[in-house]
Write a protein that holds these residues in place. Structure first.
Motif: not given
Lengths: 546, 546
Positions: A251-260, B204-208, B221-223, B503-505
């Motif tokens: 559904x998207x170019x990249x995702x963190x919805x669990x394992x790919x 990422x914003x959580x880097x610290x 995913x990072x900045x 996407x990255x959370x």
């Protein structure tokens, strides 16, 4: 000297030369070189005609046949010997040997030609219900036994030929996405994208015959993967038919919805489901191409050059380094005065062990090609490198699919000719090359005569690269299948501790014994659990992957 | 105006500001703007002291406690209220609300501090044997409930804090690989690589506070992911402790040995195993940095600029586009005469709806930065774009971690402040942005006053991009947890048909209800089957992912 391949009396896939394409044949000088180098005894061993094979009657039970006819229509359930023989296996050396009468062909009990993804789903469900094995079949170019019609625990096995799934489903030019049915052959996919000014850019050596679905199922990698990415990098979405119904992902170019999970389907080799549609990332069709040849002195310098390019992220779209043996093979098979001139020129430049480096850039803009080429060459400034100019690059480009076809001609002459490949991290790469060469040398040497083991890097990454080996040796008179099996086992054992068992040929039957070593017992258990979930009766591609 | 966050009497993770770091506080002009914009009623709602929470006694059975002490030693089995409270959840808005007395905190029954991967494996096996739930805990920065100490079906749950797994295991500079233990915090990982002249480049914003293991477990995913890649692209190898033993993956940069199981571990959120080591691809530490600010007029033009860069493959390493609202927020919170000057300048240049675009390039060579910057800007030649110069870029770079810290100050003031994110293909991106904005607007509007919903693109791909939303609204007096739950549900429903739920959370607890919609029933079944295989008693991170 070579005899023409005999016209076959079955719908055959018994060699790499596509129907209608010119058959390769070896010129006299090439044959002389081969004879001198490998001690080849000249002979002619053509493909056996279909009538030469004792093919058992179809074991497809009546009830299953009737049910399948109800799904796809009688004209799309092929039961004839010719059609079944034509889908008996892929195109590995051993597959081709079998078509020349050595060893036994695994012939499917029927060939099914479903019309679309929905029919594929119903065929899969029907086969699962009747416990019939299913071999998904695209271009049939597997070189690892990936489409061998094994029955597993099933009473019968059918080949599910996806040739009728030949449509471009949709194009999203803004998002640079194209959705293809799985059976679209690569050149046809490119033709379908032409009017949109787009390309996939995936060009493995099997390009002329392989399919979009096959690329996804096998984690294919192409000659221009440095520029366009591996096929797994291009797959944005998949549609899969499983015995438990249809599954769609992406559904998207990249995702963190669990394992790919797309990356679980890519490389699933028809054992977890039949891929029926693939959404791929596409790019503008290049209009400017620049290919060039260079020579470095020795493997170490050559591999270093490729590593520098990969780590500086200035690889050419095609970046391909031949080792000294492969460079020798290329020059020897090409022959002619131009080759002689190249040899003289390299001697003059004191290149002791020439390693050919092909670099090719493609883009829609000449300025971009120029800039990228400059960046590539700037990164190599510190290395001693001899330019052979654009002619050498173009020669490679025009002959890029010749290798597999030449294999047909070599087999006619009684040569044991096969390829195998691996990949490793840079720090292990040269050791891996030596280990595989040594293993093949000692397994295939006869009476002090060593085989030709040529190697190239065709896919480089920041952390490592692939190694692709081509082997030429006189074929054993007795048990040629066993001759290669022994060599392959030795090579796989050498690869084991240092690299992956396959960088882009997939697992199939041939690499299945080595998979556990690479992904661990838990890895195999995970794959088996996924298979249990999607294919509870284990009807999908029996004997492959796990 | 703001009150200092109360000194806590437990080892607390109750806000984003790292220990020892300066607390953010809102200047008067920012507060004035916020009040005018959202109708915020001023108040002070500090973090509640640990003693304010009724914490139940540890339910860890004696036998399990004794067995765990035998593995890690008594001093590494923490049973005190303070230590347990300190690992009660992550850092989402709702987590932070809970630390301010709203809603219930899920407090673990013990905190374990294993020393190394082997002890982690033994802890995991021991917990599985005793049926004790395990929450792997790195930096504890999850914003989706990924480290909430849920018990699931287990009688007790322990937090497995990986803080002692803080070593750089090995570096392979030739292959550009570094292996870290999972508990290494990102700044420490960078410090450990410094003497090798290398960097991971994952910011990422959580880097610290976040850890290497956490990055892998959540598909972070990072900045600078446009330049360095998403964390999943960097992971070359993983070592995982599961109740069924240890699992190692990764032998080559690319492989076709079946599905890529590394991509099954990356994003597994501690529910399939505890990641104990990660081998990442590293790069030379950049010595040259150039960050610049630009302004485009309107979202459409801004998104188009980012799409052009992504598709021409000339993205800056940091490429970040704020929509008009986020640009307004940035200018309003910054304040001062410089901001006023920028506003005047933009009016003069007739920019109606300013969208801030930050571009940042990093490399070891000034020439390369220059060339890459030129390529980026050349691709944007056709667009109307106003340059704000390097100061604007540097301002962003220096404040890159300020957002989360500012959240602490905003919460003190009674603001409902949260972020959420998604990604979609380009053709759906603007529709998705509208849909999420509308959903949040209507869910959080009170008496005709709409919340501030700011959005940016921080990750762009050839086929699409991410959208990151920041929401500011007056906190509801009654049931603030329910206020946000309603808004989040509305946003997730809006995302559903158009993009990915995250996407990255990652998935955690918060996105788990939506996972089935994205990966299908078969996808969820596959994940459950994998979990059954690796974690037969379902003790790993109960209630997360699946």
């Amino acid at each position: 000297m070579t005899e023409p391949v005999e016209q076959l009396d079955h719908l055959v896939r018994c060699g790499w030369t596509p129907e209608g394409a010119e058959a390769a044949h070896l010129p006299a000088h090439a044959l002389r070189w081969l004879r001198a180098r490998t001690g080849l005894a000249e002979r002619s061993t053509p493909v056996a005609p279909g009538s030469a094979f004792p093919v058992a009657a179809s074991a497809l039970p009546d009830a299953a046949r009737e049910a399948l006819i109800a799904v796809v229509g009688a004209e799309h359930v092929l039961l004839g010997t010719a059609e079944r023989l034509g889908r008996a296996g892929g195109l590995s050396y051993v597959d081709l040997l079998r078509h020349r009468g050595a060893g036994e062909l695994a012939v499917p009990d029927a060939v099914l030609l479903p019309a679309d993804p929905d029919e594929v789903r119903r065929v899969v469900e029907c086969c699962a219900e009747h416990g019939i094995g299913i071999v998904p079949f695209g271009g049939g170019t597997s070189v690892v036994g990936g489409v061998t019609a094994l029955r597993g625990e099933c009473p019968a096995v059918v080949v599910l030929d996806l040739m009728r799934l030949d449509k471009l489903v949709s194009v999203d030019p803004v998002s640079r996405l194209a959705t293809f049915q799985a059976g679209v052959v690569a050149p046809e996919a490119e033709r379908l994208l032409l009017s949109h000014g787009l390309t996939i850019g995936h060009v493995p050596q099997s390009f002329e015959r392989a399919t979009i679905g096959g690329f996804a199922a096998t984690r294919s990698s192409g000659q221009a993967s440095a520029g366009y990415g591996r096929f797994e990098d291009m797959v944005e979405g998949v549609r899969i038919a499983t015995p438990r119904g249809e599954w769609r992902l992406g559904v998207a170019p990249a995702s963190a919805a669990g394992p790919d999970l797309r990356q679980l389907v890519v490389g699933s080799e028809g054992a977890l489901g039949v891929i029926t549609e693939v959404t791929v990332r596409v790019r503008p069709l290049p209009t400017v191409r620049r290919y060039e040849g260079f020579v470095l002195d020795g493997w170490t310098a050559g591999a270093e050059a490729v590593r520098i390019l990969a780590q500086a992220r200035v690889l050419a779209d095609v970046t391909r380094l031949s080792d000294p043996t492969e460079t020798e093979v290329a020059l020897s098979l090409a022959g002619g005065w131009k080759t002689a001139a190249v040899r003289r020129y390299l001697r003059l430049r004191r290149v002791g062990e020439p390693c050919l480096l092909i670099l090719g850039w493609e883009d829609t803009s000449a300025a971009v090609v120029k800039t990228r080429r400059a960046a590539t060459l700037r990164a190599l400034r510190g290395l001693r490198m001899v330019g052979l100019g654009r002619a050498a690059g173009e020669k490679w480009r025009h002959g890029r699919f010749a290798g597999p076809r030449q294999r047909d001609a070599l087999m006619d002459l009684g040569v044991c000719v096969e390829t195998l490949e691996t990949a490793a991290y840079w720090s292990a790469l040269s050791e891996l090359r030596e280990a595989v060469r040594d293993a093949l040398d000692s397994a295939l040497s006869v009476a002090g005569r060593v085989p030709v083991v040529a190697c190239h890097i065709s896919h480089a990454y920041e952390t490592g690269a692939s190694l692709y080996f081509t082997v030429l040796a006189p074929r054993a008179d007795e048990d040629p299948v066993g001759q290669w099996a022994k060599a392959k086992a030795a090579a796989c054992a050498a690869i084991g501790p240092l690299g992956t068992i396959t960088h882009h040929h997939a697992v199939g039957v041939d690499h299945a014994p080595y998979l556990g070593n690479e992904i661990g017992t838990l890895g195999v258990d995970v794959l088996r659990a996924v298979k249990d979930t999607l294919d509870p009766d284990w009807v999908l591609n029996p004997g492959k992957l796990v």
